[in-house]
Design an enzyme around this catalytic site. Structure first.
Site, PDB file in Angstrom:
ATOM      1  N   SER A   3       7.908  -0.753   9.215  1.00 26.81           N
ATOM      2  CA  SER A   3       7.565  -1.803   8.196  1.00 26.81           C
ATOM      3  C   SER A   3       6.185  -2.269   8.711  1.00 26.81           C
ATOM      4  O   SER A   3       5.819  -1.972   9.805  1.00 26.81           O
ATOM      5  CB  SER A   3       8.583  -3.225   8.382  1.00 26.81           C
ATOM      6  OG  SER A   3       8.297  -3.598   9.618  1.00 26.81           O
ATOM      7  N   LYS A   4       5.380  -2.689   7.590  1.00 27.92           N
ATOM      8  CA  LYS A   4       4.075  -3.087   8.170  1.00 27.92           C
ATOM      9  C   LYS A   4       4.101  -4.270   9.151  1.00 27.92           C
ATOM     10  O   LYS A   4       3.047  -4.097   9.968  1.00 27.92           O
ATOM     11  CB  LYS A   4       3.427  -3.555   6.463  1.00 27.92           C
ATOM     12  CG  LYS A   4       2.022  -3.729   7.116  1.00 27.92           C
ATOM     13  CD  LYS A   4       1.155  -4.239   5.731  1.00 27.92           C
ATOM     14  CE  LYS A   4      -0.174  -4.374   5.930  1.00 27.92           C
ATOM     15  NZ  LYS A   4      -1.005  -4.630   4.767  1.00 27.92           N
ATOM     16  N   ARG A   5       4.874  -5.075   8.900  1.00 33.04           N
ATOM     17  CA  ARG A   5       4.939  -6.141   9.757  1.00 33.04           C
ATOM     18  C   ARG A   5       5.098  -5.757  11.261  1.00 33.04           C
ATOM     19  O   ARG A   5       4.538  -6.392  12.203  1.00 33.04           O
ATOM     20  CB  ARG A   5       5.905  -7.230   9.314  1.00 33.04           C
ATOM     21  CG  ARG A   5       5.334  -8.584   8.787  1.00 33.04           C
ATOM     22  CD  ARG A   5       6.462  -9.867   8.637  1.00 33.04           C
ATOM     23  NE  ARG A   5       6.983 -10.239   9.710  1.00 33.04           N
ATOM     24  CZ  ARG A   5       8.212 -10.352  10.113  1.00 33.04           C
ATOM     25  NH1 ARG A   5       9.019  -9.766   9.027  1.00 33.04           N
ATOM     26  NH2 ARG A   5       8.543 -10.684  11.369  1.00 33.04           N
ATOM     27  N   TYR A  15       0.766  -1.027  -0.162  1.00 36.02           N
ATOM     28  CA  TYR A  15       0.045   0.027   0.014  1.00 36.02           C
ATOM     29  C   TYR A  15       0.772   1.190  -0.064  1.00 36.02           C
ATOM     30  O   TYR A  15       1.894   1.104   0.183  1.00 36.02           O
ATOM     31  CB  TYR A  15      -0.656  -0.139   1.324  1.00 36.02           C
ATOM     32  CG  TYR A  15      -0.035  -0.319   2.367  1.00 36.02           C
ATOM     33  CD1 TYR A  15       0.827   0.592   2.836  1.00 36.02           C
ATOM     34  CD2 TYR A  15       0.478  -1.752   2.940  1.00 36.02           C
ATOM     35  CE1 TYR A  15       2.065   0.254   3.889  1.00 36.02           C
ATOM     36  CE2 TYR A  15       1.245  -2.098   3.781  1.00 36.02           C
ATOM     37  CZ  TYR A  15       2.030  -0.946   4.264  1.00 36.02           C
ATOM     38  OH  TYR A  15       2.909  -1.389   4.989  1.00 36.02           O
TER      39      TYR A  15
END
Length: 487
Positions: A240-242, A13
């Site tokens: 980071s997304k994670r 995204y």
RNA sequence: GGCGCUAUCGUCUAACGGUUAGGACGGAGCCCUCUCAAGGCUUAAAUAAGGGUUCGAUUCCCUUUAGCGCUACCA
């Protein structure tokens, strides 16, 4: 002609760091009457997703950012390959027939790997013969190895940059499946699209040495470079997304009820400063103030926590901007958030509510928790003990509400009329105005903290107010079980 | 490991050899006040460490430390 580009790869995204990179490019373009180009760097076919592409467009649309030209790198493969082979023709690239290294092998070879043995030195004839025989190869750049040659460029932010060619490995231009690598495709396009300034994240700073080599191999003068410091997490790690979840996605701020410009304003203040103590700048002011001088060389922390994904400064900027909105505009913007929260809001009512919440909400979404009681028939259940005022008791609360019932039946329902009547009521009961107002506030709002009383009553209307006060009186009279007293 | 980049209050930042190191957010306190906000005032809080250069270093140089990036047939 000044031309800049934002070149995201659609593999996730829209990241807030990417959004900031777009904004800085955009500001620079608009500042200098240049051209803003959106180039989708989709050369990694395995990782590209449509959802990611949608997210990029959604995010940019929300932020109300525009661009003048749009390209897709995947559609320009022929051009890239043509340029790769042009480099090959000049003897500045060679075929490497070494099979792809496994992760483990790379681990071992990692330290100081420059090229695979034997491949640089392959004769033109043998190289051609093996290629003709169908042996797969990657096309590698032949980084000059003679002497103490240095690759150099001037960065508008980081200044003079220099690196020994001897420290640069023979990087790939074309994969064994013929698809161009990022380095090649990016430079080929930058050249073809006549990009004059490359403004991008600092993670590309060391890659730039390779890019300079490519540009020169193509016989071109490299564009100007300006690298941006990165946005990082409070612990110093990359966002980071994670690891950090919603904080990294632009949609989080949209859904939380941010005004697009408030978020742009916030992002601009990370890694850049107008240097004159201004914090709140309009879009036009940002365009006017933007320059590479104000860009920092160190990374900026987005200040969030596990409990709160929003940086307090972003929140403040948003609240400040909300306060400057014309009420009509504020009402219009809050409406979808109220509806999304299940409130039965309509434009007319919202317009009357808007001025009451304007300086109390920090996000548009806050309207749902701040003004819910304006839009429901029945108040959510609350503890009758809340009705008891400071330094008062249940009897006082009951007395106040009964008096209020009588007063509100008669009173003129305007700010002035209500204030006069209710202050008069407090006088008659010989209590403080606070003690008078608090039980009424709780009775009509269902909570102790709410917008100012008279305006609230006015918007709610006589009928609703009386109904809710009646209900509160019943609660006080009927609720013998609770003996909570307030001290 | 190699190479590159960076380092001012908790966070975002100002200073471009001489300042009591400034501002903002957030925190604390006071005022205002019908609650909550908003607003006003006050306050705590920083030059990573050590060496140089200089009459004088946050600022220039070196070392250390720490962080980040690159080191892929990812971008």
């Amino acid at each position: 002609m000044l031309r800049v580009r934002f070149a995201p790869s659609p593999t996730g995204y829209l990241h807030i760091g990417s959004a900031r990179t777009f904004i800085f490019n955009w500001l620079y373009a608009r500042r200098n009457r240049g051209t803003m180009i959106l180039r989708i760097d989709d050369t990694d076919v395995d990782r590209n997703t449509q959802a990611s592409l949608d997210s990029i467009f959604d995010g940019l649309k929300w932020l109300d950012l525009d661009w003048d030209e749009e390209y897709y790198q995947s559609q320009r493969g022929d051009l890239h390959r043509q340029m790769a082979w042009a480099i090959f023709e000049r003897g500045l690239a060679y075929r490497d027939f070494t099979p792809a290294a496994t992760a483990e092998e790379k681990e071992h070879a990692g330290a100081g790997w420059l090229c695979n043995p034997g491949m640089r030195e392959l004769s033109a004839e043998e190289s051609q013969r093996r290629a003709d025989a169908g042996e797969p190869f990657v096309l590698r750049f032949r980084v000059p190895r003679e002497g103490s040659l240095a690759v150099e460029f001037q960065d508008a932010v980081y200044g003079e940059q220099s690196k020994l060619a001897a420290d640069i490995e023979d990087f790939a231009l074309l994969r064994s499946n013929g698809v161009p690598t990022y380095h090649l495709a990016s430079c080929a396009d930058d050249l073809d699209l006549r990009i004059s300034h490359i403004i991008r994240g600092q993670d590309h700073l060391t890659n730039t040495f390779k890019h300079v080599l490519i540009f020169e191999a193509l016989g071109a003068k490299p564009p100007q470079f300006a690298h941006l410091p990165l946005l990082i997490a409070p612990d110093g790690s990359k966002l980071s997304k994670r690891k950090h979840g919603p904080v990294v996605s632009v949609t989080t701020y949209r859904d939380a009820g941010f005004l697009p410009h408030a978020y742009i304003n916030f992002l601009c203040l990370l890694g850049w400063s107008p240097k004159d103590n201004r914090e709140q700048l309009t879009r036009e002011e940002l365009i006017l103030a933007f320059s590479f001088d104000g860009i920092h060389r160190h990374n900026a922390v987005v200040n969030f926590t596990d409990e709160d994904p929003i940086d307090p400064k972003a929140m403040w900027l948003n609240a400040e901007l909300i306060r400057t909105l014309p009420v009509e505009e504020l009402a219009r913007q809050m409406l979808p958030f109220a509806c999304a929260a299940g409130l039965r809001a309509d434009p007319g009512k919202m317009l009357r509510v808007a001025p009451l919440v304007q300086e109390r909400i920090k996000t548009l979404r806050d309207v749902a928790s701040m003004a819910d009681f304006f839009f429901v028939d029945e108040l959510a259940p609350y503890d009758p003990a809340e009705l008891v005022p400071q330094k008062g008791d249940r009897a006082m609360a009951l007395g106040v509400l009964q008096a209020a019932r009588n007063i509100l039946q008669e009173a003129v329902f305007s700010h002035a009329g209500l204030e006069a009547a209710l202050r008069g009521g407090a006088e008659q009961l010989k209590i403080k105005v606070g003690q008078m107002f608090q039980p009424i506030r709780v009775a009509v709002c269902g909570r102790k903290n709410a917008p100012p009383l008279f305006e609230t009553l006015e918007v709610l209307g006589r009928e609703t107010c009386l109904k809710r006060i009646e209900k509160a009186i019943e609660m006080l009279q009927g609720d013998h079980a609770s003996t909570t007293e307030r001290g």
